[in-house]
Scaffold this active site. Structure first.
Site, PDB file in Angstrom:
ATOM      1  N   ARG A  41      35.260 -19.987  30.889  1.00 36.55           N
ATOM      2  CA  ARG A  41      33.944 -19.582  30.411  1.00 36.55           C
ATOM      3  C   ARG A  41      33.143 -20.807  29.958  1.00 36.55           C
ATOM      4  O   ARG A  41      31.957 -20.942  30.253  1.00 36.55           O
ATOM      5  CB  ARG A  41      34.112 -18.602  29.259  1.00 36.55           C
ATOM      6  N   VAL A 123      32.159 -13.170  17.955  1.00 37.04           N
ATOM      7  CA  VAL A 123      33.185 -12.723  18.906  1.00 37.04           C
ATOM      8  C   VAL A 123      33.092 -11.207  19.100  1.00 37.04           C
ATOM      9  O   VAL A 123      32.431 -10.509  18.336  1.00 37.04           O
ATOM     10  CB  VAL A 123      34.611 -13.107  18.439  1.00 37.04           C
ATOM     11  N   PRO A 126      34.924  -4.726  19.810  1.00 38.89           N
ATOM     12  CA  PRO A 126      34.860  -3.450  20.545  1.00 38.89           C
ATOM     13  C   PRO A 126      35.411  -2.294  19.714  1.00 38.89           C
ATOM     14  O   PRO A 126      35.775  -2.481  18.558  1.00 38.89           O
ATOM     15  CB  PRO A 126      35.757  -3.714  21.761  1.00 38.89           C
ATOM     16  N   SER A 164      28.743 -11.331  14.725  1.00 37.14           N
ATOM     17  CA  SER A 164      29.253 -10.124  15.397  1.00 37.14           C
ATOM     18  C   SER A 164      28.858  -8.888  14.605  1.00 37.14           C
ATOM     19  O   SER A 164      28.655  -8.956  13.391  1.00 37.14           O
ATOM     20  CB  SER A 164      30.783 -10.135  15.457  1.00 37.14           C
ATOM     21  N   GLY A 304      20.719   9.625  29.540  1.00 34.33           N
ATOM     22  CA  GLY A 304      21.335   9.144  28.312  1.00 34.33           C
ATOM     23  C   GLY A 304      21.598   7.660  28.304  1.00 34.33           C
ATOM     24  O   GLY A 304      21.423   6.978  29.298  1.00 34.33           O
ATOM     25  N   CYS A 309      26.704  -1.373  23.237  1.00 35.17           N
ATOM     26  CA  CYS A 309      26.476  -1.287  21.793  1.00 35.17           C
ATOM     27  C   CYS A 309      26.310   0.113  21.224  1.00 35.17           C
ATOM     28  O   CYS A 309      26.928   0.450  20.222  1.00 35.17           O
ATOM     29  CB  CYS A 309      25.247  -2.100  21.421  1.00 35.17           C
TER      30      CYS A 309
HETATM   31  C1  UDX Z   1      20.714  -2.255  22.316  1.00 36.51           C
HETATM   32  C2  UDX Z   1      19.619  -2.485  21.268  1.00 36.51           C
HETATM   33  O1  UDX Z   1      18.339  -2.203  21.851  1.00 36.51           O
HETATM   34  C3  UDX Z   1      19.680  -3.908  20.743  1.00 36.51           C
HETATM   35  O2  UDX Z   1      18.726  -4.087  19.714  1.00 36.51           O
HETATM   36  C4  UDX Z   1      21.073  -4.175  20.201  1.00 36.51           C
HETATM   37  O3  UDX Z   1      21.197  -5.493  19.698  1.00 36.51           O
HETATM   38  C5  UDX Z   1      22.107  -3.929  21.282  1.00 36.51           C
HETATM   39  O4  UDX Z   1      21.981  -2.608  21.783  1.00 36.51           O
HETATM   40  P1  UDX Z   1      20.983  -2.723  24.917  1.00 36.51           P
HETATM   41  O5  UDX Z   1      22.234  -1.919  24.830  1.00 36.51           O
HETATM   42  O6  UDX Z   1      21.052  -4.033  25.602  1.00 36.51           O
HETATM   43  O7  UDX Z   1      20.425  -3.049  23.455  1.00 36.51           O
HETATM   44  O8  UDX Z   1      19.883  -1.875  25.704  1.00 36.51           O
HETATM   45  P2  UDX Z   1      18.678  -0.876  25.379  1.00 36.51           P
HETATM   46  O9  UDX Z   1      17.475  -1.370  26.053  1.00 36.51           O
HETATM   47  O10 UDX Z   1      18.571  -0.604  23.935  1.00 36.51           O
HETATM   48  O11 UDX Z   1      19.107   0.450  26.184  1.00 36.51           O
HETATM   49  C6  UDX Z   1      20.290   1.167  25.887  1.00 36.51           C
HETATM   50  C7  UDX Z   1      20.429   2.391  26.759  1.00 36.51           C
HETATM   51  O12 UDX Z   1      19.520   3.410  26.368  1.00 36.51           O
HETATM   52  C8  UDX Z   1      20.183   2.158  28.257  1.00 36.51           C
HETATM   53  O13 UDX Z   1      21.187   2.826  28.995  1.00 36.51           O
HETATM   54  C9  UDX Z   1      18.832   2.779  28.498  1.00 36.51           C
HETATM   55  O14 UDX Z   1      18.701   3.246  29.806  1.00 36.51           O
HETATM   56  C10 UDX Z   1      18.842   3.921  27.492  1.00 36.51           C
HETATM   57  N1  UDX Z   1      17.496   4.327  27.073  1.00 36.51           N
HETATM   58  C11 UDX Z   1      16.693   3.473  26.386  1.00 36.51           C
HETATM   59  C12 UDX Z   1      17.048   5.627  27.336  1.00 36.51           C
HETATM   60  O15 UDX Z   1      17.768   6.433  27.937  1.00 36.51           O
HETATM   61  N2  UDX Z   1      15.807   5.999  26.910  1.00 36.51           N
HETATM   62  C13 UDX Z   1      14.989   5.169  26.230  1.00 36.51           C
HETATM   63  O16 UDX Z   1      13.881   5.582  25.877  1.00 36.51           O
HETATM   64  C14 UDX Z   1      15.435   3.865  25.966  1.00 36.51           C
END
Ligand code: UDX
Length: 595
Positions: A41, A123, A126, A164, A304, A309
């Site tokens: 990495r 790090v 999960p 983290s 969904g 995260c």
């Molecule tokens: C998220 C948080 O936004 C971020 O602040 C945090 O640090 C990490 O988790 P991420 O998981 O990268 O970020 O993506 P995000 O854009 O939040 O989307 C998450 C999921 O929700 C995606 O599958 C997206 O398709 C879905 N989503 C998002 C919806 O179904 N509807 C929405 O209106 C918005």
């Protein structure tokens, strides 16, 4: 407070890499070192092809990791080291961008920790897969191990930062570990969670809504928080740097993600009501979103949320509530996950129902494999689960196309995460395509599972797709690329001016949105190309061609599909009436045709 001169970030992953890169980019006077014991990495972070793909990341690396000698006025001339005047090519500019590298990636964990004023722990945390709390508690194994190493090597007075996402009260554990290993030395522990989202990491870091720093309430705690705040203050307005007590900061990160997930589940529950009543979920969303107390973002109904995260953090909150003996609270948040699963299942059930309750002898095509658009990240992607459920119906074929994921890598993941016998090559129904039109050939239904812009049907019905492959066996002419317009270039330029600090040579920062050159081609001095091709862990293989984004030609898809040409829009990206006009039968989550 003594100034911070040396930062060590332990963990070269999705959070550690981009965060350290932006901190270094914005603080040329601070030496930032990212350490990870994974040699491969680190080697890739030192190559032209970092292990993760994020728009703008390569440009930041080019400046902070590689250093820059260019003048921002006459970008062609090489400025002499440290000089404050350009002088090259007759340029008299004094705004010289010469800077030395200040971002390093290494495996020498002990040395880097021992030299740092600030140690960021970034790090993986999960969900626990076995033992107490399996399925909801956070797996702290990696975090705990790293904390012990930090405790052994950190120099006295170093500030230890939880980057983290960790359960509330973890700071106590960190403090405890530190004092076990170094009983006579005092360390301040801070919580500084990261809010970046996949696909917009660099933009989120450069224009953060807020920086959250939690500290102990002692004078030493406040001094440590001020020291870390000064690092961010190089580019984040002071009003956006929030300081809190340490447990509030830890909890706020979990709550932020849980509330976002809850919004998605809430609107998805309303989509089910819309489908049963004839209301339209987008209309409801914009009507309620106009209330500034509610706001319009994150109200996009569909199949969904996925990603690494949301589920993990909601479950961590559930587990916290359970351990605090607050069963009603735990149940409330668990419902967010249940509604998410329900939304996905409801969608698949609808597909099967529309196809007369049998997929036997039928081909269904999934558009989208990544968990959201513009990323090759497939962690917890709804598509994985949908493939599994569809396969149980015994279809002739489940075809998959994703504009950001590499087919070989998708196949590999399907074997690992969906199951060993799902791919056609292994006797199953799943086939991965590098071409959208080929994926639709003879298909009974197309399901949109990721909201890529490429899948939108343009109102004019014009344009075309750029698929990943360079040639197509079905139709040799499908790849009519759109060139970036002047408008694109202007937007890009404006973006750059906002984002780039005066010390950065504009010429070296190419395309933060990576729309103009999404596939950096390999240079000869990059030793890791073969490695990347072989492992295929990023969405952007070495030597791939420049393929600008463009939209699918749904008329072409119409031509390739079997009647009655079902399209199930799981992400609300299509104009339903327009699709119906083209001759498709369309079902969309909570959205109704207006014709
Ligand atoms: C998220 C948080 O936004 C971020 O602040 C945090 O640090 C990490 O988790 P991420 O998981 O990268 O970020 O993506 P995000 O854009 O939040 O989307 C998450 C999921 O929700 C995606 O599958 C997206 O398709 C879905 N989503 C998002 C919806 O179904 N509807 C929405 O209106 C918005």
């Amino acid at each position: 407070t003594p100034p911070v001169r040396n930062i060590c970030c332990v963990g070269a992953g999705y959070v550690g890499g981009p965060t350290a890169a932006v901190i270094a980019f914005q603080n040329p006077h601070i030496r930032v070192t990212v350490v990870d014991r994974d040699e491969k990495r680190i080697r890739r972070w030192n190559s032209q092809h970092p292990p993760i793909y994020e728009p703008g990341l390569n440009d930041i690396l080019r400046v902070a990791r590689d250093g820059s000698r260019q003048c921002i006025v006459c970008t062609e001339s090489e400025c002499s080291d440290g000089s404050s005047q350009c002088g090259g090519n007759g340029c008299a500019s004094t705004t010289v961008a010469a800077r030395l590298p200040n971002l390093f990636f290494t495996t020498d964990v002990a040395k880097c920790i021992s030299e740092a004023d600030v140690v960021l722990i970034a790090v993986n945390t999960p969900t626990k897969s076995r033992g107490t709390g399996a399925g909801s508690a956070t797996d702290m194994a990696a975090f705990e191990a790293v904390t012990a190493v930090v405790a052994q090597h950190a120099r006295p007075g170093a500030i230890i930062v939880e980057k983290s996402t960790v359960p509330c009260r973890t700071a106590e554990l960190v403090q405890d570990t530190l004092s076990l290993h170094r009983p006579n030395v005092h360390f301040e522990v801070l919580s500084n969670p990261e809010f970046l989202a996949a696909g917009t990491a660099i933009k989120d870091l450069l224009t953060a809504d807020r920086i959250l720093i939690g500290s102990s309430s002692t004078p030493a705690g406040h001094r440590a928080a001020a020291a870390l705040a000064s690092v961010y203050a190089s580019w984040v307005p002071k009003s956006r740097i929030i300081t809190t007590n340490i447990f509030s900061s830890e909890l706020a990160k979990l709550v932020a993600n849980s509330m976002l997930a809850q919004r998605i589940s809430s609107i998805n529950s309303i989509a089910a009501i819309c489908d049963a009543t004839g209301a339209d979920v987008d209309e409801v969303a914009s009507a309620i979103g106009a209330d500034s107390r509610i706001g319009s973002k994150f109200l996009n109904a569909g199949i969904g949320f996925g990603g690494s995260c949301f589920k993990k953090d909601v479950l961590s909150l559930v587990y916290l509530a359970e351990t605090l003996i607050l069963p009603e609270v735990a149940e409330y948040w668990r419902a967010v996950i249940m509604m998410n699963e329900y939304s996905r299942n409801r969608f698949v059930a609808r597909v099967v129902r529309c196809l007369n309750n049998t997929l036997s002898g039928k081909k269904v095509t999934l558009f989208g494999y990544a968990f959201k658009k513009d990323t090759n990240d497939t962690r917890e992607s709804p598509a994985l689960d949908i493939i599994r459920t569809l396969a149980e119906e015994g279809p002739q074929e489940i075809a998959i196309f994703d504009p950001c994921c590499i087919p070989a890598q998708m196949e590999d993941e399907i074997r690992r995460f969906v199951g060993a016998n799902f791919l056609k090559a292994d006797g199953g129904p799943v086939a991965v395509y590098g071409n959208a039109y080929a994926a639709c050939e003879g298909s009974d239904a197309v399901m949109i599972t990721t909201a890529f812009d490429e899948f939108k049907n343009s109102a004019t019905g014009e344009i075309t797709i750029a698929g990943r492959p360079k040639a197509c066996s079905v139709d040799p002419r499908p790849f009519e690329h759109t060139e970036p317009t002047e408008g694109d270039l202007l937007a890009l330029h404006t973006y750059l001016q906002r984002m780039v600090t005066p010390a950065t040579p504009v010429a070296s920062v190419l395309d933060p949105l990576d729309r103009l050159n999404p596939f950096p081609t390999c240079t000869e001095d990059c030793p890791d190309c073969e490695l990347e091709k072989a492992t295929g862990t990023t969405g952007y293989g070495a030597g791939e061609e420049y393929v600008p984004k463009a939209r699918l030609d749904w008329r072409k898809i119409h031509y390739h599909m079997r009647k009655p040409r079902w399209v199930f829009d799981g992400r609300g990206v299509l104009d339903i009436s327009e699709m119906e006009r083209l001759g498709f039968r369309v079902e969309s989550v909570g959205r109704q045709s207006r014709s």
